[in-house]
Design an enzyme around this catalytic site. Structure first.
Site, PDB file in Angstrom:
ATOM      1  N   ARG A 105    -123.602 -36.067  98.187  1.00  0.00           N
ATOM      2  CA  ARG A 105    -123.910 -36.763  96.936  1.00  0.00           C
ATOM      3  C   ARG A 105    -122.686 -36.747  96.019  1.00  0.00           C
ATOM      4  O   ARG A 105    -122.329 -37.751  95.417  1.00  0.00           O
ATOM      5  CB  ARG A 105    -125.078 -36.058  96.245  1.00  0.00           C
ATOM      6  CG  ARG A 105    -125.605 -36.785  95.011  1.00  0.00           C
ATOM      7  CD  ARG A 105    -126.279 -35.857  94.019  1.00  0.00           C
ATOM      8  NE  ARG A 105    -127.142 -34.885  94.622  1.00  0.00           N
ATOM      9  CZ  ARG A 105    -128.435 -35.065  94.880  1.00  0.00           C
ATOM     10  NH1 ARG A 105    -128.994 -36.210  94.568  1.00  0.00           N
ATOM     11  NH2 ARG A 105    -129.152 -34.120  95.421  1.00  0.00           N
ATOM     12  N   SER A 139    -135.290 -36.564  90.237  1.00  0.00           N
ATOM     13  CA  SER A 139    -135.618 -37.138  91.542  1.00  0.00           C
ATOM     14  C   SER A 139    -134.547 -36.782  92.536  1.00  0.00           C
ATOM     15  O   SER A 139    -133.371 -36.652  92.197  1.00  0.00           O
ATOM     16  CB  SER A 139    -135.786 -38.650  91.442  1.00  0.00           C
ATOM     17  OG  SER A 139    -134.530 -39.252  91.602  1.00  0.00           O
ATOM     18  N   LYS A 140    -135.019 -36.599  93.753  1.00  0.00           N
ATOM     19  CA  LYS A 140    -134.175 -36.124  94.842  1.00  0.00           C
ATOM     20  C   LYS A 140    -132.912 -36.963  94.996  1.00  0.00           C
ATOM     21  O   LYS A 140    -131.867 -36.467  95.383  1.00  0.00           O
ATOM     22  CB  LYS A 140    -135.032 -36.193  96.103  1.00  0.00           C
ATOM     23  CG  LYS A 140    -134.405 -35.674  97.348  1.00  0.00           C
ATOM     24  CD  LYS A 140    -135.478 -35.523  98.398  1.00  0.00           C
ATOM     25  CE  LYS A 140    -134.942 -35.880  99.767  1.00  0.00           C
ATOM     26  NZ  LYS A 140    -135.965 -35.922 100.789  1.00  0.00           N
ATOM     27  N   ARG A 141    -133.013 -38.247  94.675  1.00  0.00           N
ATOM     28  CA  ARG A 141    -131.842 -39.097  94.853  1.00  0.00           C
ATOM     29  C   ARG A 141    -130.754 -38.761  93.834  1.00  0.00           C
ATOM     30  O   ARG A 141    -129.579 -38.905  94.095  1.00  0.00           O
ATOM     31  CB  ARG A 141    -132.224 -40.572  94.744  1.00  0.00           C
ATOM     32  CG  ARG A 141    -132.239 -41.246  96.104  1.00  0.00           C
ATOM     33  CD  ARG A 141    -132.749 -42.658  96.019  1.00  0.00           C
ATOM     34  NE  ARG A 141    -134.136 -42.682  95.589  1.00  0.00           N
ATOM     35  CZ  ARG A 141    -134.595 -43.380  94.564  1.00  0.00           C
ATOM     36  NH1 ARG A 141    -133.783 -44.121  93.858  1.00  0.00           N
ATOM     37  NH2 ARG A 141    -135.862 -43.347  94.252  1.00  0.00           N
ATOM     38  N   LYS A 142    -131.194 -38.341  92.648  1.00  0.00           N
ATOM     39  CA  LYS A 142    -130.210 -38.105  91.591  1.00  0.00           C
ATOM     40  C   LYS A 142    -129.776 -36.647  91.462  1.00  0.00           C
ATOM     41  O   LYS A 142    -128.663 -36.362  91.083  1.00  0.00           O
ATOM     42  CB  LYS A 142    -130.779 -38.588  90.253  1.00  0.00           C
ATOM     43  CG  LYS A 142    -130.767 -40.094  90.156  1.00  0.00           C
ATOM     44  CD  LYS A 142    -130.810 -40.532  88.713  1.00  0.00           C
ATOM     45  CE  LYS A 142    -132.151 -41.163  88.407  1.00  0.00           C
ATOM     46  NZ  LYS A 142    -132.530 -41.171  87.037  1.00  0.00           N
TER      47      LYS A 142
END
Ligand code: GLU
Length: 487
Positions: free
Chosen positions: A468, A252-255
Protein backbone atom coordinates in the site's frame (compact mmCIF):
# COMPACT_ATOMS: atom_id res chain seq x y z
CA UNK A 1 -33.05 -11.83 34.14
CA UNK A 2 -29.40 -12.59 33.44
CA UNK A 3 -27.86 -10.15 31.03
CA UNK A 4 -26.44 -11.97 28.02
CA UNK A 5 -24.62 -10.26 25.18
CA UNK A 6 -22.74 -11.63 22.23
CA UNK A 7 -20.27 -10.85 19.50
CA UNK A 8 -21.25 -12.57 16.29
CA UNK A 9 -18.47 -12.24 13.74
CA UNK A 10 -18.67 -13.59 10.22
CA UNK A 11 -15.40 -15.40 9.49
CA UNK A 12 -14.92 -13.95 6.03
CA UNK A 13 -11.68 -12.07 6.45
CA UNK A 14 -9.11 -10.72 8.85
CA UNK A 15 -10.13 -9.96 12.43
CA UNK A 16 -11.22 -6.33 12.27
CA UNK A 17 -10.45 -3.74 14.95
CA UNK A 18 -14.13 -2.77 14.75
CA UNK A 19 -15.05 -6.30 15.84
CA UNK A 20 -12.83 -5.89 18.90
CA UNK A 21 -14.46 -2.53 19.63
CA UNK A 22 -17.97 -4.01 19.45
CA UNK A 23 -16.83 -7.06 21.45
CA UNK A 24 -15.38 -4.80 24.15
CA UNK A 25 -18.69 -2.97 24.57
CA UNK A 26 -20.65 -6.23 24.71
CA UNK A 27 -18.11 -7.66 27.14
CA UNK A 28 -18.13 -4.67 29.49
CA UNK A 29 -21.90 -4.42 29.53
CA UNK A 30 -22.36 -8.12 30.30
CA UNK A 31 -19.69 -8.22 32.99
CA UNK A 32 -20.74 -4.97 34.60
CA UNK A 33 -24.22 -6.46 34.98
CA UNK A 34 -23.04 -9.81 36.24
CA UNK A 35 -23.99 -11.43 32.96
CA UNK A 36 -22.49 -13.62 30.27
CA UNK A 37 -20.68 -12.76 27.07
CA UNK A 38 -21.15 -15.19 24.18
CA UNK A 39 -19.17 -15.65 20.99
CA UNK A 40 -21.10 -16.99 18.01
CA UNK A 41 -19.66 -17.61 14.58
CA UNK A 42 -21.98 -16.48 11.79
CA UNK A 43 -20.72 -18.55 8.91
CA UNK A 44 -23.89 -18.87 6.86
CA UNK A 45 -22.09 -17.45 3.84
CA UNK A 46 -20.42 -20.73 2.97
CA UNK A 47 -18.57 -19.36 -0.04
CA UNK A 48 -16.79 -16.63 1.92
CA UNK A 49 -16.41 -18.17 5.37
CA UNK A 50 -13.19 -19.96 6.25
CA UNK A 51 -11.90 -21.81 9.27
CA UNK A 52 -8.64 -19.80 9.01
CA UNK A 53 -10.55 -16.58 9.41
CA UNK A 54 -12.55 -18.01 12.31
CA UNK A 55 -9.36 -19.11 14.06
CA UNK A 56 -7.76 -15.71 13.49
CA UNK A 57 -10.80 -13.92 14.96
CA UNK A 58 -10.85 -16.15 18.03
CA UNK A 59 -7.08 -15.83 18.53
CA UNK A 60 -7.14 -12.06 18.14
CA UNK A 61 -9.96 -11.48 20.61
CA UNK A 62 -8.29 -13.85 23.00
CA UNK A 63 -4.94 -12.07 22.51
CA UNK A 64 -6.64 -8.83 23.50
CA UNK A 65 -7.96 -10.45 26.65
CA UNK A 66 -11.62 -10.45 25.66
CA UNK A 67 -12.66 -13.89 26.83
CA UNK A 68 -16.11 -15.34 26.24
CA UNK A 69 -18.18 -17.54 28.53
CA UNK A 70 -19.71 -19.57 25.72
CA UNK A 71 -18.47 -20.12 22.20
CA UNK A 72 -17.50 -22.67 19.56
CA UNK A 73 -14.24 -23.52 21.32
CA UNK A 74 -15.41 -23.54 24.93
CA UNK A 75 -18.94 -24.84 24.36
CA UNK A 76 -21.86 -23.92 26.60
CA UNK A 77 -25.51 -24.74 27.19
CA UNK A 78 -26.82 -23.15 23.98
CA UNK A 79 -24.50 -24.69 21.41
CA UNK A 80 -23.48 -25.33 18.79
CA UNK A 81 -22.10 -21.80 18.51
CA UNK A 82 -21.25 -22.05 14.83
CA UNK A 83 -24.21 -21.36 12.57
CA UNK A 84 -23.10 -23.86 9.95
CA UNK A 85 -23.77 -26.55 12.56
CA UNK A 86 -27.31 -25.36 13.27
CA UNK A 87 -28.98 -25.93 9.87
CA UNK A 88 -31.63 -28.23 11.29
CA UNK A 89 -32.72 -25.59 13.81
CA UNK A 90 -33.14 -22.99 11.07
CA UNK A 91 -35.06 -25.40 8.85
CA UNK A 92 -37.57 -26.06 11.63
CA UNK A 93 -38.04 -22.35 12.14
CA UNK A 94 -38.52 -21.66 8.46
CA UNK A 95 -41.17 -24.35 8.40
CA UNK A 96 -42.99 -22.62 11.25
CA UNK A 97 -42.98 -19.35 9.35
CA UNK A 98 -44.23 -21.02 6.17
CA UNK A 99 -46.97 -22.91 7.99
CA UNK A 100 -48.19 -19.73 9.64
CA UNK A 101 -48.16 -17.85 6.31
CA UNK A 102 -45.45 -15.45 7.51
CA UNK A 103 -43.01 -16.48 4.82
CA UNK A 104 -43.43 -17.72 1.26
CA UNK A 105 -41.59 -19.79 -1.28
CA UNK A 106 -40.22 -17.75 -4.14
CA UNK A 107 -39.49 -19.56 -7.40
CA UNK A 108 -38.31 -16.52 -9.35
CA UNK A 109 -35.26 -17.21 -11.45
CA UNK A 110 -32.11 -15.10 -11.05
CA UNK A 111 -32.83 -13.82 -14.54
CA UNK A 112 -36.31 -12.59 -13.63
CA UNK A 113 -34.95 -10.94 -10.48
CA UNK A 114 -32.29 -9.20 -12.53
CA UNK A 115 -34.87 -7.89 -15.00
CA UNK A 116 -37.04 -6.71 -12.13
CA UNK A 117 -34.10 -4.86 -10.57
CA UNK A 118 -33.11 -3.31 -13.87
CA UNK A 119 -36.66 -2.04 -14.34
CA UNK A 120 -36.65 -0.64 -10.79
CA UNK A 121 -33.34 1.07 -11.43
CA UNK A 122 -34.65 2.54 -14.66
CA UNK A 123 -37.68 4.01 -12.88
CA UNK A 124 -35.50 5.12 -9.96
CA UNK A 125 -37.38 2.87 -7.55
CA UNK A 126 -35.65 1.23 -4.61
CA UNK A 127 -34.53 -2.30 -5.33
CA UNK A 128 -37.04 -4.60 -3.65
CA UNK A 129 -38.68 -7.91 -4.41
CA UNK A 130 -41.99 -7.14 -6.12
CA UNK A 131 -43.94 -9.90 -4.38
CA UNK A 132 -44.84 -11.93 -7.48
CA UNK A 133 -44.64 -15.27 -5.67
CA UNK A 134 -46.78 -14.14 -2.74
CA UNK A 135 -49.79 -14.74 -4.93
CA UNK A 136 -48.92 -18.25 -6.14
CA UNK A 137 -51.74 -20.74 -5.56
CA UNK A 138 -51.17 -23.86 -3.47
CA UNK A 139 -51.43 -25.90 -6.70
CA UNK A 140 -48.82 -23.82 -8.47
CA UNK A 141 -46.45 -24.17 -5.54
CA UNK A 142 -47.02 -27.95 -5.36
CA UNK A 143 -46.43 -28.23 -9.09
CA UNK A 144 -43.18 -26.28 -8.95
CA UNK A 145 -41.98 -28.39 -6.09
CA UNK A 146 -42.91 -31.63 -7.83
CA UNK A 147 -40.85 -30.47 -10.80
CA UNK A 148 -37.92 -29.67 -8.52
CA UNK A 149 -37.91 -25.95 -9.40
CA UNK A 150 -35.40 -24.33 -7.01
CA UNK A 151 -36.81 -21.81 -4.57
CA UNK A 152 -35.85 -19.51 -1.75
CA UNK A 153 -38.00 -18.66 1.26
CA UNK A 154 -38.78 -14.98 1.75
CA UNK A 155 -40.17 -12.99 4.62
CA UNK A 156 -43.67 -11.55 4.29
CA UNK A 157 -43.52 -7.83 4.97
CA UNK A 158 -46.49 -5.53 5.65
CA UNK A 159 -47.35 -3.50 2.56
CA UNK A 160 -47.79 -0.28 4.48
CA UNK A 161 -47.36 1.38 7.83
CA UNK A 162 -44.21 2.00 9.82
CA UNK A 163 -42.00 -0.16 11.94
CA UNK A 164 -40.72 1.45 15.11
CA UNK A 165 -37.25 0.34 16.10
CA UNK A 166 -36.34 1.17 19.69
CA UNK A 167 -32.63 1.77 19.95
CA UNK A 168 -31.20 2.14 23.45
CA UNK A 169 -29.48 5.39 22.53
CA UNK A 170 -31.21 6.63 19.43
CA UNK A 171 -34.70 6.22 20.82
CA UNK A 172 -37.62 5.33 18.56
CA UNK A 173 -36.73 5.20 14.88
CA UNK A 174 -39.55 4.93 12.37
CA UNK A 175 -38.92 2.98 9.19
CA UNK A 176 -41.60 2.63 6.52
CA UNK A 177 -42.50 -0.97 5.81
CA UNK A 178 -42.64 -0.07 2.13
CA UNK A 179 -38.86 0.42 2.24
CA UNK A 180 -38.23 -3.01 3.74
CA UNK A 181 -37.44 -5.83 1.33
CA UNK A 182 -39.07 -9.25 1.41
CA UNK A 183 -35.83 -10.65 2.69
CA UNK A 184 -34.61 -14.06 1.63
CA UNK A 185 -34.55 -16.14 4.82
CA UNK A 186 -33.46 -19.42 3.35
CA UNK A 187 -31.43 -19.84 0.20
CA UNK A 188 -32.18 -22.43 -2.46
CA UNK A 189 -29.51 -24.72 -1.00
CA UNK A 190 -31.41 -24.81 2.29
CA UNK A 191 -28.90 -22.56 4.08
CA UNK A 192 -30.34 -19.71 6.13
CA UNK A 193 -29.36 -16.11 5.54
CA UNK A 194 -27.84 -13.92 8.21
CA UNK A 195 -31.20 -12.38 9.14
CA UNK A 196 -32.98 -15.60 9.99
CA UNK A 197 -30.04 -17.29 11.70
CA UNK A 198 -29.21 -14.17 13.70
CA UNK A 199 -32.74 -13.80 15.10
CA UNK A 200 -33.25 -17.49 15.82
CA UNK A 201 -29.88 -17.71 17.54
CA UNK A 202 -30.21 -14.54 19.58
CA UNK A 203 -33.50 -15.92 20.86
CA UNK A 204 -32.36 -19.47 21.52
CA UNK A 205 -29.11 -18.25 23.08
CA UNK A 206 -31.20 -15.99 25.34
CA UNK A 207 -29.40 -12.83 24.29
CA UNK A 208 -30.87 -9.87 26.15
CA UNK A 209 -28.91 -6.99 24.60
CA UNK A 210 -27.54 -6.61 21.11
CA UNK A 211 -24.82 -4.00 20.62
CA UNK A 212 -23.76 -4.06 17.00
CA UNK A 213 -22.59 -1.85 14.16
CA UNK A 214 -24.95 0.80 12.82
CA UNK A 215 -24.83 -0.81 9.39
CA UNK A 216 -27.40 -3.26 10.77
CA UNK A 217 -29.92 -0.61 11.78
CA UNK A 218 -31.77 -0.84 8.48
CA UNK A 219 -32.13 -4.60 9.00
CA UNK A 220 -33.74 -4.15 12.41
CA UNK A 221 -37.34 -4.02 11.02
CA UNK A 222 -36.89 -7.45 9.39
CA UNK A 223 -35.52 -8.81 12.64
CA UNK A 224 -38.30 -7.30 14.75
CA UNK A 225 -40.86 -8.71 12.34
CA UNK A 226 -39.33 -12.16 12.75
CA UNK A 227 -39.50 -11.84 16.55
CA UNK A 228 -43.17 -10.90 16.21
CA UNK A 229 -43.98 -13.79 13.87
CA UNK A 230 -42.28 -16.25 16.22
CA UNK A 231 -44.01 -14.69 19.23
CA UNK A 232 -40.69 -13.88 20.92
CA UNK A 233 -39.55 -10.92 22.97
CA UNK A 234 -36.79 -9.12 21.03
CA UNK A 235 -33.53 -8.20 22.77
CA UNK A 236 -32.74 -4.55 23.43
CA UNK A 237 -30.85 -3.03 20.52
CA UNK A 238 -28.08 -0.48 20.34
CA UNK A 239 -26.50 0.35 17.02
CA UNK A 240 -22.93 1.53 17.40
CA UNK A 241 -21.27 4.06 15.13
CA UNK A 242 -18.46 2.75 12.95
CA UNK A 243 -14.87 3.60 13.70
CA UNK A 244 -13.56 6.51 11.63
CA UNK A 245 -10.27 8.00 10.56
CA UNK A 246 -9.32 11.38 12.02
CA UNK A 247 -10.67 12.95 8.80
CA UNK A 248 -14.00 11.25 9.61
CA UNK A 249 -13.86 8.91 6.63
CA UNK A 250 -14.79 5.29 7.28
CA UNK A 251 -12.01 3.02 8.43
CA UNK A 252 -11.64 0.68 5.50
CA UNK A 253 -9.22 -2.02 4.60
CA UNK A 254 -8.42 -0.34 1.31
CA UNK A 255 -7.29 2.86 2.96
CA UNK A 256 -5.80 1.78 6.27
CA UNK A 257 -4.88 -1.34 8.10
CA UNK A 258 -7.99 -2.60 9.90
CA UNK A 259 -6.79 -6.03 10.89
CA UNK A 260 -5.95 -6.71 14.52
CA UNK A 261 -3.20 -8.94 13.14
CA UNK A 262 -1.55 -5.90 11.56
CA UNK A 263 -1.40 -4.07 14.86
CA UNK A 264 -0.05 -7.18 16.52
CA UNK A 265 2.59 -7.60 13.81
CA UNK A 266 3.60 -3.98 14.16
CA UNK A 267 4.28 -4.49 17.84
CA UNK A 268 1.32 -2.91 19.57
CA UNK A 269 0.65 -4.48 22.95
CA UNK A 270 -2.76 -6.04 23.42
CA UNK A 271 -3.48 -4.11 26.63
CA UNK A 272 -2.66 -0.86 24.90
CA UNK A 273 -4.86 -1.63 21.90
CA UNK A 274 -7.72 -2.64 24.17
CA UNK A 275 -7.26 0.46 26.31
CA UNK A 276 -7.21 2.59 23.16
CA UNK A 277 -10.54 1.12 22.01
CA UNK A 278 -11.85 1.54 25.55
CA UNK A 279 -11.13 5.26 25.43
CA UNK A 280 -13.61 5.44 22.56
CA UNK A 281 -16.45 4.19 24.77
CA UNK A 282 -15.50 4.46 28.45
CA UNK A 283 -14.84 7.63 30.42
CA UNK A 284 -11.43 7.24 32.10
CA UNK A 285 -10.82 8.45 35.64
CA UNK A 286 -9.91 12.16 35.84
CA UNK A 287 -6.36 12.84 34.73
CA UNK A 288 -5.69 9.27 33.68
CA UNK A 289 -6.03 7.45 30.38
CA UNK A 290 -4.61 4.06 31.18
CA UNK A 291 -7.32 1.55 31.96
CA UNK A 292 -7.19 -2.21 32.14
CA UNK A 293 -10.17 -4.36 31.23
CA UNK A 294 -11.38 -4.62 34.83
CA UNK A 295 -11.39 -0.85 35.23
CA UNK A 296 -13.06 -0.32 31.86
CA UNK A 297 -15.75 -2.82 32.83
CA UNK A 298 -16.26 -1.09 36.12
CA UNK A 299 -16.57 2.34 34.55
CA UNK A 300 -18.64 1.28 31.54
CA UNK A 301 -22.03 2.90 31.08
CA UNK A 302 -24.20 3.15 27.98
CA UNK A 303 -24.34 6.94 28.51
CA UNK A 304 -20.71 7.28 27.55
CA UNK A 305 -21.02 5.36 24.32
CA UNK A 306 -21.15 8.21 21.86
CA UNK A 307 -23.13 8.16 18.65
CA UNK A 308 -20.60 10.40 16.93
CA UNK A 309 -18.13 8.27 14.97
CA UNK A 310 -15.33 7.26 17.34
CA UNK A 311 -11.99 8.22 15.84
CA UNK A 312 -9.36 5.55 15.39
CA UNK A 313 -6.43 7.90 15.83
CA UNK A 314 -3.22 5.95 15.30
CA UNK A 315 -1.12 8.79 16.74
CA UNK A 316 -2.99 8.38 20.01
CA UNK A 317 -2.59 4.63 19.87
CA UNK A 318 1.17 5.10 19.36
CA UNK A 319 1.36 7.38 22.36
CA UNK A 320 -0.59 4.98 24.55
CA UNK A 321 1.39 1.98 23.35
CA UNK A 322 4.63 3.78 24.20
CA UNK A 323 3.32 4.35 27.71
CA UNK A 324 2.44 0.67 28.09
CA UNK A 325 5.90 -0.32 26.88
CA UNK A 326 7.58 2.02 29.35
CA UNK A 327 5.25 2.03 32.31
CA UNK A 328 3.65 -1.35 32.44
CA UNK A 329 6.69 -3.55 31.94
CA UNK A 330 9.84 -4.09 33.89
CA UNK A 331 12.86 -5.01 31.81
CA UNK A 332 12.14 -8.75 31.98
CA UNK A 333 8.52 -8.24 31.03
CA UNK A 334 9.56 -6.02 28.15
CA UNK A 335 12.10 -8.54 26.94
CA UNK A 336 9.52 -11.31 27.04
CA UNK A 337 7.19 -9.21 24.87
CA UNK A 338 9.92 -8.43 22.36
CA UNK A 339 10.74 -12.10 22.10
CA UNK A 340 7.12 -13.11 21.65
CA UNK A 341 6.69 -10.42 19.00
CA UNK A 342 9.61 -11.07 16.68
CA UNK A 343 12.32 -13.18 18.18
CA UNK A 344 10.65 -16.47 18.78
CA UNK A 345 13.01 -19.38 18.06
CA UNK A 346 11.05 -20.79 15.13
CA UNK A 347 10.95 -17.45 13.32
CA UNK A 348 14.56 -16.68 14.13
CA UNK A 349 15.69 -20.03 12.79
CA UNK A 350 13.94 -19.44 9.49
CA UNK A 351 15.44 -15.99 9.19
CA UNK A 352 18.91 -17.27 10.11
CA UNK A 353 18.65 -19.92 7.41
CA UNK A 354 18.01 -17.20 4.85
CA UNK A 355 20.86 -15.02 6.08
CA UNK A 356 23.62 -17.59 6.52
CA UNK A 357 24.45 -18.10 2.82
CA UNK A 358 24.43 -14.35 2.17
CA UNK A 359 26.77 -12.71 4.64
CA UNK A 360 30.52 -12.36 5.11
CA UNK A 361 30.51 -10.95 8.61
CA UNK A 362 27.94 -11.46 11.32
CA UNK A 363 27.65 -7.70 11.46
CA UNK A 364 26.08 -7.84 7.97
CA UNK A 365 23.00 -9.21 9.68
CA UNK A 366 21.75 -5.82 10.82
CA UNK A 367 21.35 -4.18 7.41
CA UNK A 368 20.28 -7.43 5.73
CA UNK A 369 17.56 -8.32 8.20
CA UNK A 370 16.32 -5.01 9.59
CA UNK A 371 13.22 -5.18 7.39
CA UNK A 372 12.02 -8.26 9.30
CA UNK A 373 11.89 -6.19 12.47
CA UNK A 374 10.34 -3.04 11.03
CA UNK A 375 6.85 -1.82 10.30
CA UNK A 376 6.52 0.49 7.34
CA UNK A 377 9.57 1.13 5.16
CA UNK A 378 10.39 4.55 3.77
CA UNK A 379 10.95 3.56 0.16
CA UNK A 380 10.76 6.22 -2.52
CA UNK A 381 9.25 6.19 -5.99
CA UNK A 382 12.76 6.38 -7.43
CA UNK A 383 13.82 3.23 -5.63
CA UNK A 384 10.70 1.38 -6.74
CA UNK A 385 10.91 2.27 -10.43
CA UNK A 386 12.49 -0.15 -12.83
CA UNK A 387 13.49 0.11 -16.46
CA UNK A 388 11.27 -2.80 -17.42
CA UNK A 389 7.99 -1.37 -16.21
CA UNK A 390 6.51 2.06 -16.70
CA UNK A 391 4.73 3.67 -13.75
CA UNK A 392 1.25 2.53 -14.77
CA UNK A 393 2.36 -1.08 -15.19
CA UNK A 394 4.23 -0.90 -11.92
CA UNK A 395 1.20 0.35 -10.05
CA UNK A 396 -0.93 -2.26 -11.76
CA UNK A 397 1.52 -4.97 -10.68
CA UNK A 398 1.43 -3.78 -7.07
CA UNK A 399 -2.36 -3.58 -7.07
CA UNK A 400 -2.84 -6.99 -8.67
CA UNK A 401 -0.43 -8.52 -6.18
CA UNK A 402 -2.33 -6.91 -3.31
CA UNK A 403 -5.55 -8.46 -4.55
CA UNK A 404 -3.87 -11.76 -5.27
CA UNK A 405 -2.33 -11.94 -1.80
CA UNK A 406 -5.62 -10.98 -0.16
CA UNK A 407 -7.33 -13.82 -1.96
CA UNK A 408 -4.83 -16.48 -0.87
CA UNK A 409 -6.29 -18.98 1.52
CA UNK A 410 -2.90 -20.21 2.67
CA UNK A 411 0.12 -17.99 3.11
CA UNK A 412 3.08 -19.94 1.89
CA UNK A 413 5.88 -19.49 -0.61
CA UNK A 414 4.36 -21.65 -3.36
CA UNK A 415 1.14 -19.67 -3.48
CA UNK A 416 2.96 -16.37 -3.09
CA UNK A 417 5.13 -17.20 -6.07
CA UNK A 418 2.06 -18.18 -8.09
CA UNK A 419 0.52 -14.76 -7.42
CA UNK A 420 3.63 -12.95 -8.61
CA UNK A 421 3.84 -15.15 -11.70
CA UNK A 422 0.26 -14.21 -12.47
CA UNK A 423 1.11 -10.55 -11.98
CA UNK A 424 4.13 -10.79 -14.31
CA UNK A 425 1.93 -12.35 -16.98
CA UNK A 426 -0.73 -9.67 -16.52
CA UNK A 427 1.74 -6.84 -17.05
CA UNK A 428 3.53 -8.81 -19.71
CA UNK A 429 7.07 -8.95 -18.37
CA UNK A 430 9.33 -11.71 -17.13
CA UNK A 431 8.91 -12.78 -13.52
CA UNK A 432 12.37 -11.50 -12.67
CA UNK A 433 11.49 -8.03 -13.96
CA UNK A 434 8.39 -7.85 -11.83
CA UNK A 435 10.03 -9.13 -8.66
CA UNK A 436 12.56 -6.30 -8.49
CA UNK A 437 10.13 -3.58 -7.36
CA UNK A 438 8.59 -6.08 -4.96
CA UNK A 439 11.99 -6.61 -3.38
CA UNK A 440 12.23 -2.88 -2.88
CA UNK A 441 8.69 -2.48 -1.56
CA UNK A 442 8.89 -5.40 0.83
CA UNK A 443 12.53 -5.64 1.92
CA UNK A 444 13.57 -2.05 1.26
CA UNK A 445 16.34 -3.10 -1.10
CA UNK A 446 16.64 -4.52 -4.62
CA UNK A 447 18.79 -7.36 -3.32
CA UNK A 448 17.95 -9.25 -0.21
CA UNK A 449 17.09 -12.67 1.08
CA UNK A 450 14.72 -14.69 -1.17
CA UNK A 451 11.56 -12.71 -1.73
CA UNK A 452 8.90 -15.39 -1.32
CA UNK A 453 10.35 -16.51 2.00
CA UNK A 454 10.58 -12.91 3.18
CA UNK A 455 6.93 -12.36 2.24
CA UNK A 456 5.82 -15.51 3.99
CA UNK A 457 7.75 -14.74 7.19
CA UNK A 458 6.65 -11.11 7.32
CA UNK A 459 3.04 -12.17 7.08
CA UNK A 460 0.06 -10.88 5.16
CA UNK A 461 -0.56 -7.75 7.17
CA UNK A 462 2.87 -6.17 7.01
CA UNK A 463 3.17 -7.11 3.35
CA UNK A 464 -0.19 -5.56 2.51
CA UNK A 465 0.86 -2.38 4.25
CA UNK A 466 4.21 -2.18 2.46
CA UNK A 467 2.53 -2.67 -0.91
CA UNK A 468 0.00 0.00 0.00
CA UNK A 469 2.83 2.35 0.87
CA UNK A 470 4.60 1.59 -2.43
CA UNK A 471 1.42 2.33 -4.35
CA UNK A 472 0.98 5.54 -2.44
CA UNK A 473 4.45 6.87 -3.17
CA UNK A 474 3.90 6.04 -6.83
CA UNK A 475 0.86 8.28 -6.85
CA UNK A 476 -1.92 5.86 -5.86
CA UNK A 477 -4.53 4.26 -8.06
CA UNK A 478 -7.47 5.96 -9.72
CA UNK A 479 -10.92 4.46 -9.51
CA UNK A 480 -11.02 3.95 -13.27
CA UNK A 481 -7.76 2.01 -13.05
CA UNK A 482 -9.21 -0.09 -10.26
CA UNK A 483 -12.21 -0.92 -12.42
CA UNK A 484 -10.05 -1.67 -15.42
CA UNK A 485 -7.65 -3.90 -13.49
CA UNK A 486 -10.38 -5.73 -11.65
CA UNK A 487 -11.32 -7.36 -14.93
N1 GLU B 1 -22.35 -11.41 11.56
C1 GLU B 1 -22.66 -10.02 11.69
C2 GLU B 1 -21.38 -9.22 11.48
O1 GLU B 1 -20.34 -9.80 11.34
C3 GLU B 1 -23.22 -9.75 13.05
C4 GLU B 1 -24.13 -8.59 13.13
C5 GLU B 1 -24.87 -8.62 14.44
O2 GLU B 1 -24.22 -8.44 15.46
O3 GLU B 1 -26.06 -8.88 14.44
O4 GLU B 1 -21.37 -8.03 11.42
Amino acid sequence: MTVRTRIAPSPTGDPHVGTAYVALINYCFAKKNGGKFVLRIEDTDRARSTRESEAAILDSLDWMGLSWDEGPDVGGPHGPYRQSERSEIYREHVKKLLDAGNAFKCFCTPQRLEEMRAAQRASKLPSRYDGLCTSLSAEAIAKNEAQGVPYVVRLKVPAEGVCVVHDMKRGAIEIEWSSVDMQVLMKSDGMPTYHLANVVDDHLMEITHVFRGEEWLSSAPKHLLLYKYFGWEPPQLLHLPLLRNPDKSKLSKRKNPTSILFYKALGYLPDALLNFLGLLCVMPPAGEEMMDLALMTDRFTIEHVSLGGPVFDVAKLDWLNGRYIRERNDLDGFLAKVQAWGLDPVRLRRIAALAQPRIERLSDLGPLLAFFFSGRLDVTAEELRSSKLDDAALRKALQLATWGFDALSSWETGEIEAVLKGVAAAVDVKLRDVTRPFYVAITGSATSVPLYDAIEILGRDIVRERLRHALKVLGGVTSSELKEWQK
